[in-house]
Design a protein around this motif. Structure first.
Motif, PDB file in Angstrom:
ATOM      1  N   LYS A  31      64.583  82.346  31.039  1.00 47.98           N
ATOM      2  CA  LYS A  31      63.985  81.194  31.707  1.00 47.98           C
ATOM      3  C   LYS A  31      64.903  79.989  31.544  1.00 47.98           C
ATOM      4  O   LYS A  31      65.273  79.627  30.420  1.00 47.98           O
ATOM      5  CB  LYS A  31      62.618  80.876  31.117  1.00 47.98           C
ATOM      6  N   ILE A  32      65.288  79.410  32.657  1.00 50.33           N
ATOM      7  CA  ILE A  32      66.149  78.221  32.616  1.00 50.33           C
ATOM      8  C   ILE A  32      65.381  77.067  31.979  1.00 50.33           C
ATOM      9  O   ILE A  32      64.228  76.818  32.336  1.00 50.33           O
ATOM     10  CB  ILE A  32      66.607  77.844  34.035  1.00 50.33           C
ATOM     11  N   PRO A  33      65.999  76.358  31.037  1.00 43.49           N
ATOM     12  CA  PRO A  33      65.297  75.221  30.406  1.00 43.49           C
ATOM     13  C   PRO A  33      64.951  74.137  31.425  1.00 43.49           C
ATOM     14  O   PRO A  33      65.541  74.044  32.501  1.00 43.49           O
ATOM     15  CB  PRO A  33      66.325  74.712  29.377  1.00 43.49           C
ATOM     16  N   ASN A  34      63.975  73.311  31.071  1.00 46.71           N
ATOM     17  CA  ASN A  34      63.613  72.172  31.919  1.00 46.71           C
ATOM     18  C   ASN A  34      64.787  71.200  32.040  1.00 46.71           C
ATOM     19  O   ASN A  34      65.548  71.005  31.081  1.00 46.71           O
ATOM     20  CB  ASN A  34      62.404  71.434  31.357  1.00 46.71           C
ATOM     21  N   VAL A  35      64.903  70.608  33.208  1.00 42.13           N
ATOM     22  CA  VAL A  35      65.998  69.677  33.466  1.00 42.13           C
ATOM     23  C   VAL A  35      65.643  68.306  32.910  1.00 42.13           C
ATOM     24  O   VAL A  35      64.568  67.769  33.180  1.00 42.13           O
ATOM     25  CB  VAL A  35      66.275  69.569  34.980  1.00 42.13           C
ATOM     26  N   ASP A  36      66.540  67.762  32.117  1.00 41.64           N
ATOM     27  CA  ASP A  36      66.380  66.396  31.613  1.00 41.64           C
ATOM     28  C   ASP A  36      67.031  65.440  32.609  1.00 41.64           C
ATOM     29  O   ASP A  36      68.200  65.622  32.973  1.00 41.64           O
ATOM     30  CB  ASP A  36      67.023  66.250  30.237  1.00 41.64           C
ATOM     31  N   PHE A  37      66.282  64.436  33.049  1.00 42.23           N
ATOM     32  CA  PHE A  37      66.740  63.519  34.099  1.00 42.23           C
ATOM     33  C   PHE A  37      66.728  62.099  33.557  1.00 42.23           C
ATOM     34  O   PHE A  37      65.749  61.651  32.983  1.00 42.23           O
ATOM     35  CB  PHE A  37      65.809  63.628  35.313  1.00 42.23           C
ATOM     36  N   GLU A  38      67.835  61.380  33.775  1.00 43.02           N
ATOM     37  CA  GLU A  38      67.928  59.998  33.296  1.00 43.02           C
ATOM     38  C   GLU A  38      68.556  59.125  34.384  1.00 43.02           C
ATOM     39  O   GLU A  38      69.620  59.438  34.915  1.00 43.02           O
ATOM     40  CB  GLU A  38      68.774  59.912  32.032  1.00 43.02           C
ATOM     41  N   MET A  39      67.868  58.027  34.724  1.00 40.78           N
ATOM     42  CA  MET A  39      68.444  57.064  35.656  1.00 40.78           C
ATOM     43  C   MET A  39      69.398  56.142  34.915  1.00 40.78           C
ATOM     44  O   MET A  39      69.110  55.691  33.805  1.00 40.78           O
ATOM     45  CB  MET A  39      67.341  56.247  36.329  1.00 40.78           C
ATOM     46  N   LEU A  40      70.538  55.865  35.540  1.00 39.22           N
ATOM     47  CA  LEU A  40      71.567  55.026  34.927  1.00 39.22           C
ATOM     48  C   LEU A  40      71.658  53.686  35.649  1.00 39.22           C
ATOM     49  O   LEU A  40      72.729  53.162  35.893  1.00 39.22           O
ATOM     50  CB  LEU A  40      72.915  55.740  34.960  1.00 39.22           C
ATOM     51  N   ASN A  41      70.512  53.147  36.042  1.00 41.89           N
ATOM     52  CA  ASN A  41      70.439  51.883  36.777  1.00 41.89           C
ATOM     53  C   ASN A  41      71.290  51.972  38.035  1.00 41.89           C
ATOM     54  O   ASN A  41      71.177  52.905  38.796  1.00 41.89           O
ATOM     55  CB  ASN A  41      70.842  50.715  35.879  1.00 41.89           C
ATOM     56  N   GLU A  42      72.160  51.001  38.237  1.00 40.08           N
ATOM     57  CA  GLU A  42      72.980  50.975  39.445  1.00 40.08           C
ATOM     58  C   GLU A  42      74.147  51.959  39.381  1.00 40.08           C
ATOM     59  O   GLU A  42      74.853  52.151  40.366  1.00 40.08           O
ATOM     60  CB  GLU A  42      73.535  49.559  39.681  1.00 40.08           C
ATOM     61  N   ARG A  43      74.350  52.594  38.215  1.00 38.00           N
ATOM     62  CA  ARG A  43      75.482  53.499  38.039  1.00 38.00           C
ATOM     63  C   ARG A  43      75.160  54.926  38.466  1.00 38.00           C
ATOM     64  O   ARG A  43      76.012  55.791  38.390  1.00 38.00           O
ATOM     65  CB  ARG A  43      75.948  53.454  36.588  1.00 38.00           C
ATOM     66  N   GLY A  44      73.926  55.191  38.908  1.00 37.83           N
ATOM     67  CA  GLY A  44      73.583  56.512  39.371  1.00 37.83           C
ATOM     68  C   GLY A  44      72.550  57.185  38.481  1.00 37.83           C
ATOM     69  O   GLY A  44      71.635  56.552  37.965  1.00 37.83           O
ATOM     70  N   PHE A  45      72.703  58.495  38.268  1.00 40.52           N
ATOM     71  CA  PHE A  45      71.765  59.225  37.431  1.00 40.52           C
ATOM     72  C   PHE A  45      72.495  60.377  36.738  1.00 40.52           C
ATOM     73  O   PHE A  45      73.613  60.744  37.113  1.00 40.52           O
ATOM     74  CB  PHE A  45      70.580  59.752  38.254  1.00 40.52           C
ATOM     75  N   GLU A  46      71.828  60.939  35.718  1.00 39.01           N
ATOM     76  CA  GLU A  46      72.403  62.027  34.934  1.00 39.01           C
ATOM     77  C   GLU A  46      71.349  63.106  34.735  1.00 39.01           C
ATOM     78  O   GLU A  46      70.177  62.809  34.484  1.00 39.01           O
ATOM     79  CB  GLU A  46      72.872  61.505  33.581  1.00 39.01           C
ATOM     80  N   VAL A  47      71.759  64.365  34.884  1.00 37.05           N
ATOM     81  CA  VAL A  47      70.868  65.485  34.594  1.00 37.05           C
ATOM     82  C   VAL A  47      71.559  66.399  33.590  1.00 37.05           C
ATOM     83  O   VAL A  47      72.794  66.439  33.498  1.00 37.05           O
ATOM     84  CB  VAL A  47      70.503  66.278  35.865  1.00 37.05           C
ATOM     85  N   SER A  48      70.741  67.138  32.855  1.00 36.59           N
ATOM     86  CA  SER A  48      71.319  68.071  31.881  1.00 36.59           C
ATOM     87  C   SER A  48      70.276  69.120  31.507  1.00 36.59           C
ATOM     88  O   SER A  48      69.068  68.898  31.654  1.00 36.59           O
ATOM     89  CB  SER A  48      71.786  67.333  30.623  1.00 36.59           C
ATOM     90  N   ILE A  49      70.773  70.260  31.046  1.00 38.85           N
ATOM     91  CA  ILE A  49      69.925  71.263  30.409  1.00 38.85           C
ATOM     92  C   ILE A  49      70.606  71.651  29.105  1.00 38.85           C
ATOM     93  O   ILE A  49      71.842  71.652  29.017  1.00 38.85           O
ATOM     94  CB  ILE A  49      69.694  72.503  31.300  1.00 38.85           C
ATOM     95  N   PRO A  50      69.826  71.959  28.065  1.00 34.16           N
ATOM     96  CA  PRO A  50      70.442  72.289  26.770  1.00 34.16           C
ATOM     97  C   PRO A  50      71.171  73.626  26.818  1.00 34.16           C
ATOM     98  O   PRO A  50      70.769  74.555  27.523  1.00 34.16           O
ATOM     99  CB  PRO A  50      69.237  72.342  25.816  1.00 34.16           C
ATOM    100  N   ASP A  51      72.246  73.706  26.069  1.00 33.20           N
ATOM    101  CA  ASP A  51      73.027  74.944  25.980  1.00 33.20           C
ATOM    102  C   ASP A  51      72.281  75.965  25.129  1.00 33.20           C
ATOM    103  O   ASP A  51      71.592  75.609  24.157  1.00 33.20           O
ATOM    104  CB  ASP A  51      74.386  74.637  25.361  1.00 33.20           C
ATOM    105  N   GLU A  52      72.394  77.204  25.531  1.00 38.77           N
ATOM    106  CA  GLU A  52      71.807  78.307  24.767  1.00 38.77           C
ATOM    107  C   GLU A  52      72.819  79.438  24.699  1.00 38.77           C
ATOM    108  O   GLU A  52      73.648  79.584  25.603  1.00 38.77           O
ATOM    109  CB  GLU A  52      70.518  78.809  25.432  1.00 38.77           C
ATOM    110  N   PRO A  53      72.791  80.258  23.648  1.00 39.26           N
ATOM    111  CA  PRO A  53      73.715  81.396  23.578  1.00 39.26           C
ATOM    112  C   PRO A  53      73.562  82.295  24.798  1.00 39.26           C
ATOM    113  O   PRO A  53      72.445  82.628  25.209  1.00 39.26           O
ATOM    114  CB  PRO A  53      73.273  82.126  22.300  1.00 39.26           C
TER     115      PRO A  53
END
Length: 470
Positions: A31-53
């Motif tokens: 199962k793919i981990p939930n996506v973490d989403f962060e707004m970077l104000n006027e600089r855009g946005f960032e998404v990530s998922i944690p690394d797993e073996p």
């Protein structure tokens, strides 16, 4: 771009998203981990998922408000324990972003999608699909990811424009066009506003209708023609089921016979819109038109938010261009505010009062004497106003009030307290006062002063309208 798994980008619902070639029927083991989403104000946005073996590669696809092309990122190494993608695209309030994630895990491919909505700077998850396992034919190795099954024949620079659902948009794409070269007006594209505008003491002295004499197509041009009523006191005024009024249908759809303060409309005209057929957010609109010429006439070439109706009272407006119909008109300060003076910009209503963000250009001739190209370029951070390819103004304030798709409105009206403000005109210049209870009757009774200024030039004639992606 080459990937170590077989995948292609195809159009789905008219837009490029990941086309998953083959699905495993076996039970899902990852199962793919939930996506973490962060707004970077006027600089855009960032998404990530944690690394797993076992995780080997991650592919992200971002689709914003169903516009195309989508944003893509291919990650081959985790960063500080996360598979991170940073995008410089600045999200706005009410934007919807769909995030599709493809993960290569122990030599197998898994996919899932999430949808987020930006609401008052908060993130809402509205949909989260389950992970799906996909595979590729055993004889396939490395392939390329591309749009629509073919390599692009021309570069496509992503547009900020949002138009039809699922429509792929590149900068410079023609999104809408009407050259009025048909025998009749396209009633699928254009709808009429049908109601009278005199129900409010500060409103305009006109009734909009869909009569052939007030709007028609001839020789490849749209004509919007105001006509003067032959009488205003006999009988009652009733539009019946044809009336399109939204705010006050009991007042806008009829006028009772014998009302002391009201008469039937002294002028009939037309107003058309594309609310039901076309709207867009950000883009370049060009209207080639000849404005109406005649005392107290006023043209509407504008955009209005899709959350309103063409009939909405005090609606916000992006006015592409307007000039008063009067050939000779000066303000109390002796400023020329005749049809030689072109304006464009924004009208925002705040507690029933108009806040105007306008730019202007003064010409030696009336804008009703000839055709001109009127252009508005609506970007996220700026509005540019042009006439005949000449920039005459740029606006930066007021843009947050227009954070949704807008539709096109064309029309010709008469009077109006905002269009012809008593406070900026010398006394006794106008044949009526805006806030007088019997303003329409006073206007009608003094028609000998304004009717002679009307004629074949009192129509607004539109040669074409085009909207391009920006």
């Amino acid at each position: 771009m080459q990937l170590s798994c077989v995948m292609q980008l195809h159009y789905f619902s008219g837009c490029a998203i990941l086309c998953l070639l083959m699905f495993h029927d076996k039970c899902l083991a990852y199962k793919i981990p939930n996506v973490d989403f962060e707004m970077l104000n006027e600089r855009g946005f960032e998404v990530s998922i944690p690394d797993e073996p076992g995780m080997q590669r991650v592919f992200y696809l971002f689709q914003i408000d169903e516009s195309c092309p989508a944003l893509m990122d291919y990650i081959t190494e985790p960063l500080s324990g996360n598979w991170v993608s940073k995008q410089k695209f600045s999200l706005q309030n009410n934007d919807k972003i769909q995030i599709s994630v493809l993960v290569q895990y122990n030599d197998e491919i898994y996919e899932k999608s999430e949808t987020r909505v930006i609401l008052n700077a908060r993130l809402l998850t509205t949909r989260d699909t389950k992970s799906q396992s996909i595979s590729h034919p055993p004889d396939e190795g490395i392939c390329q990811a591309y749009f629509n099954g073919e390599q692009e024949t021309k570069p496509c620079k992503q547009a900020q424009t949002i138009a039809r659902q699922g429509q792929r948009v590149c900068q410079g794409d023609l999104l809408f066009e009407d050259t009025f070269n048909t025998a009749e007006l396209n009633r699928t594209t254009w709808k009429h506003d049908i109601r009278q505008r005199m129900y409010h003491v500060e409103e305009e002295l006109v009734a909009f209708d869909d009569a052939q004499k007030n709007s028609y197509v001839r020789e490849g041009q749209l004509h919007i023609v105001p006509t003067i009523a032959t009488e205003v006191t006999e009988g009652s005024f009733k539009l019946g089921d044809r009336c399109t009024a939204i705010d006050s249908p009991e007042q806008e759809c009829s006028i009772s016979q014998g009302s002391f303060y009201t008469i039937k409309p002294p002028v009939y005209s037309a107003q058309l819109h594309t609310r039901n057929s076309f709207s867009f957010k950000y883009g370049k609109i060009i209207v080639r038109a000849k404005l109406p010429k005649g005392d107290w006439l006023f043209p509407y070439i504008m955009l209005q938010p899709i959350s309103t109706h063409a009939e909405s009272h005090y609606a916000k407006q992006l006015r592409i261009a307007y000039a008063r119909g009067n050939a000779h008109l000066r303000s109390i300060q002796q400023e020329d505010i005749s049809g030689n003076h072109l304006y464009g910009g924004m009208i925002v209503w705040h507690h029933g009062r108009a806040v105007q963000f306008l730019k202007e250009r003064l010409s030696n001739v009336h804008y009703g004497d000839d055709f001109h190209n009127y252009t508005m370029i609506w970007n996220r951070d700026k509005i540019t106003l042009m006439v005949d390819d000449e920039v005459y103004g740029e606006l930066y304030d007021g843009l947050p009030f227009f954070n949704e798709k807008c539709f096109i409105i064309f029309g010709v009206t008469v009077g109006g307290f905002l269009n012809f403000d008593d406070n900026i005109l010398p006394r006794d210049v106008k044949p009526y006062k805006n806030r007088e209870p019997r303003a329409a009757l006073a206007f009608w009774q003094h028609r000998d002063t304004w009717e002679p200024t009307w004629g074949k030039h009192s129509a607004m004639v539109i040669d074409h309208v085009r909207v391009y992606a920006e």
